[in-house]
Design a protein around this motif. Sequence first.
Motif, PDB file in Angstrom:
ATOM      1  N   MET A 288       0.984  -1.209   0.016  1.00  9.61           N
ATOM      2  CA  MET A 288      -0.047  -0.036   0.008  1.00  9.61           C
ATOM      3  C   MET A 288       0.844   1.322   0.000  1.00  9.61           C
ATOM      4  SD  MET A 288      -3.104  -1.243   0.103  1.00  9.61           S
ATOM      5  CE  MET A 288      -4.179  -2.623   0.253  1.00  9.61           C
ATOM      6  N   ALA A 289       1.984   1.152   0.702  1.00 12.73           N
ATOM      7  CA  ALA A 289       2.873   2.241   0.821  1.00 12.73           C
ATOM      8  C   ALA A 289       3.471   2.825  -0.502  1.00 12.73           C
ATOM      9  CB  ALA A 289       3.771   1.963   1.981  1.00 12.73           C
ATOM     10  N   PHE A 290       3.914   1.618  -1.226  1.00 13.43           N
ATOM     11  CA  PHE A 290       4.613   1.614  -2.563  1.00 13.43           C
ATOM     12  C   PHE A 290       3.424   2.148  -3.656  1.00 13.43           C
ATOM     13  CE2 PHE A 290       4.883  -0.165  -6.870  1.00 13.43           C
ATOM     14  CZ  PHE A 290       6.082   0.553  -7.227  1.00 13.43           C
ATOM     15  N   LEU A 291       2.381   1.796  -3.517  1.00 14.10           N
ATOM     16  CA  LEU A 291       1.434   2.144  -4.360  1.00 14.10           C
ATOM     17  C   LEU A 291       0.846   3.685  -4.119  1.00 14.10           C
ATOM     18  CD1 LEU A 291      -0.959  -1.168  -4.548  1.00 14.10           C
ATOM     19  CD2 LEU A 291       0.875  -0.216  -6.444  1.00 14.10           C
ATOM     20  N   ARG A 292       1.249   3.926  -2.783  1.00  9.53           N
ATOM     21  CA  ARG A 292       0.624   5.239  -2.419  1.00  9.53           C
ATOM     22  C   ARG A 292      -1.106   5.638  -2.653  1.00  9.53           C
ATOM     23  NH1 ARG A 292       5.204   9.483  -4.571  1.00  9.53           N
ATOM     24  NH2 ARG A 292       7.035   8.213  -3.673  1.00  9.53           N
ATOM     25  N   PHE A 293      -1.673   4.213  -1.920  1.00  7.99           N
ATOM     26  CA  PHE A 293      -3.093   4.329  -1.941  1.00  7.99           C
ATOM     27  C   PHE A 293      -3.379   4.928  -0.823  1.00  7.99           C
ATOM     28  CE2 PHE A 293      -6.664   0.898  -1.644  1.00  7.99           C
ATOM     29  CZ  PHE A 293      -7.501   1.999  -2.102  1.00  7.99           C
ATOM     30  N   GLU A 294      -3.840   6.031  -0.628  1.00 11.85           N
ATOM     31  CA  GLU A 294      -4.059   6.832   0.628  1.00 11.85           C
ATOM     32  C   GLU A 294      -5.656   6.530   0.854  1.00 11.85           C
ATOM     33  OE1 GLU A 294      -3.657  10.562  -1.327  1.00 11.85           O
ATOM     34  OE2 GLU A 294      -1.621  10.880  -0.895  1.00 11.85           O
ATOM     35  N   PRO A 295      -5.746   6.685   2.246  1.00 10.77           N
ATOM     36  CA  PRO A 295      -4.943   6.767   3.449  1.00 10.77           C
ATOM     37  C   PRO A 295      -4.205   5.570   3.668  1.00 10.77           C
ATOM     38  CG  PRO A 295      -7.159   6.350   4.164  1.00 10.77           C
ATOM     39  CD  PRO A 295      -7.375   6.140   2.745  1.00 10.77           C
ATOM     40  N   PHE A 296      -4.355   4.188   3.307  1.00 12.59           N
ATOM     41  CA  PHE A 296      -3.880   3.061   3.617  1.00 12.59           C
ATOM     42  C   PHE A 296      -2.335   3.186   3.842  1.00 12.59           C
ATOM     43  CE2 PHE A 296      -8.133   2.540   2.020  1.00 12.59           C
ATOM     44  CZ  PHE A 296      -8.692   1.881   3.197  1.00 12.59           C
ATOM     45  N   SER A 297      -1.678   4.055   2.993  1.00 14.07           N
ATOM     46  CA  SER A 297      -0.314   4.192   2.802  1.00 14.07           C
ATOM     47  C   SER A 297       0.263   4.737   4.087  1.00 14.07           C
ATOM     48  CB  SER A 297       0.144   4.858   1.475  1.00 14.07           C
ATOM     49  OG  SER A 297      -0.555   6.143   1.541  1.00 14.07           O
ATOM     50  N   ILE A 298      -0.281   5.014   5.049  1.00 16.20           N
ATOM     51  CA  ILE A 298      -0.134   5.641   6.397  1.00 16.20           C
ATOM     52  C   ILE A 298      -0.232   4.476   7.542  1.00 16.20           C
ATOM     53  CG2 ILE A 298      -0.277   7.300   8.077  1.00 16.20           C
ATOM     54  CD1 ILE A 298      -1.269   9.375   5.903  1.00 16.20           C
ATOM     55  N   LYS A 299       0.643   4.254   8.100  1.00 17.36           N
ATOM     56  CA  LYS A 299       0.442   2.837   8.865  1.00 17.36           C
ATOM     57  C   LYS A 299      -0.572   3.001   9.890  1.00 17.36           C
ATOM     58  CE  LYS A 299       1.637  -0.979  10.660  1.00 17.36           C
ATOM     59  NZ  LYS A 299       1.650  -2.316   9.785  1.00 17.36           N
TER      60      LYS A 299
END
Length: 863
Positions: free
Chosen positions: A464-475
């Motif tokens: 999710m962080a690599f894809l920058r799928f907000e807001p799930f890219s924030i832990k």
Amino acid sequence: MEELASSVDELWEDQESSSQSSFDTYLLGFVIANIVGLQYYRGKISGREMVGLVREPLNPYDGNALKVLNTRTLQVGHIERSVAAVLSPLIDSHLIVVEGIVPNSRSASNRYKIPCQIHIFARLEAFNSVKSAISRGGLELISHSDVSFTLSEAAVVKGNRAGGESQSLDKVFKLVEKNVSKKAAMEPIEPPNEVIISQLLLHQKEGLGWLLHKENSNELPLFWEEKGGEFVNVLTNYQTDKRPEPLRGGIFADDMGLGKTLTLLSLIAFDKFGSFVPNSGDAGIEEIVEEDVKKGKRGRGASKKGTRPLKKRNTKEAEFGSKAKGKSVSVADGCVSFSGRRTTLVVCPPSVFSSWITQLEEHTSPGKLKVYMYYGGERTKEVEELKKYDIILTTYSTLATEESWFDSPMKKIEWWRVILDEAHVIKNANAQQSKAVTNLKATCRWVVTGTPIQNGSSDLFSLMAFLRFEPFSIKSYWRSLVQRPLAQGNKNGLSRLQVLMASISLRRIKGNNLVGLPPKTLQTCYVELSVEERELYDQIEGKAKNVIEEFIANDSLVRNYSTVLGMLLRLRQICTSLALLPLDLRALFPSSNVEDVSNNPELLKKMVVMLQDGEDFDCPICISLPVDVVITRCAHIFCRSCILKTLQRTKPCCPLCRQPLSQSDLFSAPPKSSEADHTEISSRNPTSSKVSALLSLLRESRDQKPATKSVVFSQFRTMLLLLEKPLTDAGFKILRLDGSMNAKKRAQVIEEFQVPGLDGPTVLLASLKASGAGINLTAASRVYLIEPWWNPAVEEQAMDRVHRIGQKEDVKIVRLIARNSIEERVLELQERKKKLATEAFGRKGPKHRKEVTIDDLRTLMSL
């Protein structure tokens, strides 16, 4: 044990990456604090919103800093110093995790600070100590017993009220699910025949259509609505007047062996020669809501366009050798110049390089795609030079190395597309290679892996962080919206995970008969241990149970994980062959007191040797096979570079047991085995119940069909060496493939194994991890697994090197399992992991249990 290493790794991660203990944490209460320094940052908060709280231990002005991020990962400010000074030490000690919410009632009159509710989660047994620490720090903790606790904005609290927060959140997820299912149909697209000379199978054409649609869609990202000219994230309530960028990419998770690489090459070919018109009738969440109100239906809009059907053509084979490293790699002579600016960066393990090159040779027209291997010492540093190519191939380790380089061309280029092949290797979001790929600049981002979930749902966060799928890219968002509900058995957690995976991933499995592969059968062959093996096994298991029970009772399991790992390893080695055990076994095993070895460097080094032979030990920091191994005085094992970086912190300590640590407390592992050691190992008597069973199975297969090729997998390199003599004596022509070989040597072994008929080798002795990715072993039709792996995904990758496109014969896989042993219980753990991986992609599933727990260890040891 991979699970234990993974959970230990998560214990040392900063707040940004959370901790394993957060799975078992419960809401203690909340404190009210101000977000300050708003004037210094671009991030904005306009209403009631969830915010991300991230530890910033290297902040030059405040070592206790807690920075605040909004949904778009922009920094808003910091939590005021007085509050951060109390909470940050508790976060660093992994006693608490925190989540922030800005309530509705905040005043707009003060431009320099915003009130925020900081919800504090802790393990039940730590509640009293955390309360005391917060009270000593002068903060007011509002807990369940306080009247003002009803003001809490936490989803976990509001979900317990009628019509509460979690109910409204799940309504949002249900709307997204409806939207996803509406677009589920995939239209097959033909690739440009100017480039792709092979005929794609139907599922590959449909996959190509899905990839193209994702890259060319202009729809709002999931969970965003447009309201009166403003754009609102309906999960976090973040508002902006700037339209969010579409999520151009996703997770391409087709089963291993279904031809993902050819589909991706077809996608790249569209950059130069194809044309694609995306659907214009795709609805966002707000349109689905309108439909619910109006009870109407939308049209599908324009259809996709593809090129004309392809004809099969011959292609000239190109030469790729060691000279290609750091040089232009043309698929054939006479490369045409690159006419566009859309360069694709492909990141993969070194072993997968040969797969990409082979696929380019077999499936693309000579000269149409220019390829550069950005790998090795001779690679260019010129950005403009790299932009001339269609495809840049590089490795995760290369990017990790260059992450600290100011002038790395990888970091300067704005890539059109980044493809992470075998992307499960970045499952640890805190590892350097994970950070390096996440920080790349790209318009389109693709995660490619047949096993996106290996250990548990936490593996998905780094994707999710690599894809920058907000807001799930924030832990903190990932943890509160998905991970905590899932881990604590809330049925909404699994349904949310399923909606997310359905919305951003494509997964087809071979069981659906997509490619007409011959059948694969999996057989478990139970082996009875000999009297000698059983006697030693029962003796060691009895001692191990006592030690582990003591660790559990003293809450010191994590601190002593190297000792636990060693005990489990020895039990597994007894099941395989007594020849794997050292002569001084009793001096090493078991030791329940870490201090016993802390001042004995020689014994520490022996522990490293003990663990190094098995491939199931990963460095707890980078979650990869250790490189340049060192052991600490407190008996924990790491890559040298990983632990040295950790020791640069303000208060250097062991990431596992938190004991103070310095460079003088690190001891190097002995050098790897020499040829003399190889000879010594080969001379040992490898007779064991499993070796006898394996020989019997191989002879039976040879009697039925003499030319049948088999692959024998083991996680122990020593076992592969031990098997050479008895197999050769039995008349088998053998080859060996293990992790000690470089990529060139591995390629030579694989090529030699392809030689058909009785003249060629008939048995390949292969290391499980060295053969798990990017290798084609379809020349074989029999697979033997000497021992079970902790992680079923690694086993499946190895099996699918044989059962994949190109296989013409029925495939038979045999697992050798020692009866009444730890191996039977490993199979139980495998089934649990498979269940989560299957449910994540399913539409419905039963209530989910916690992922990796002490109960799993109890299961392994029959406690």
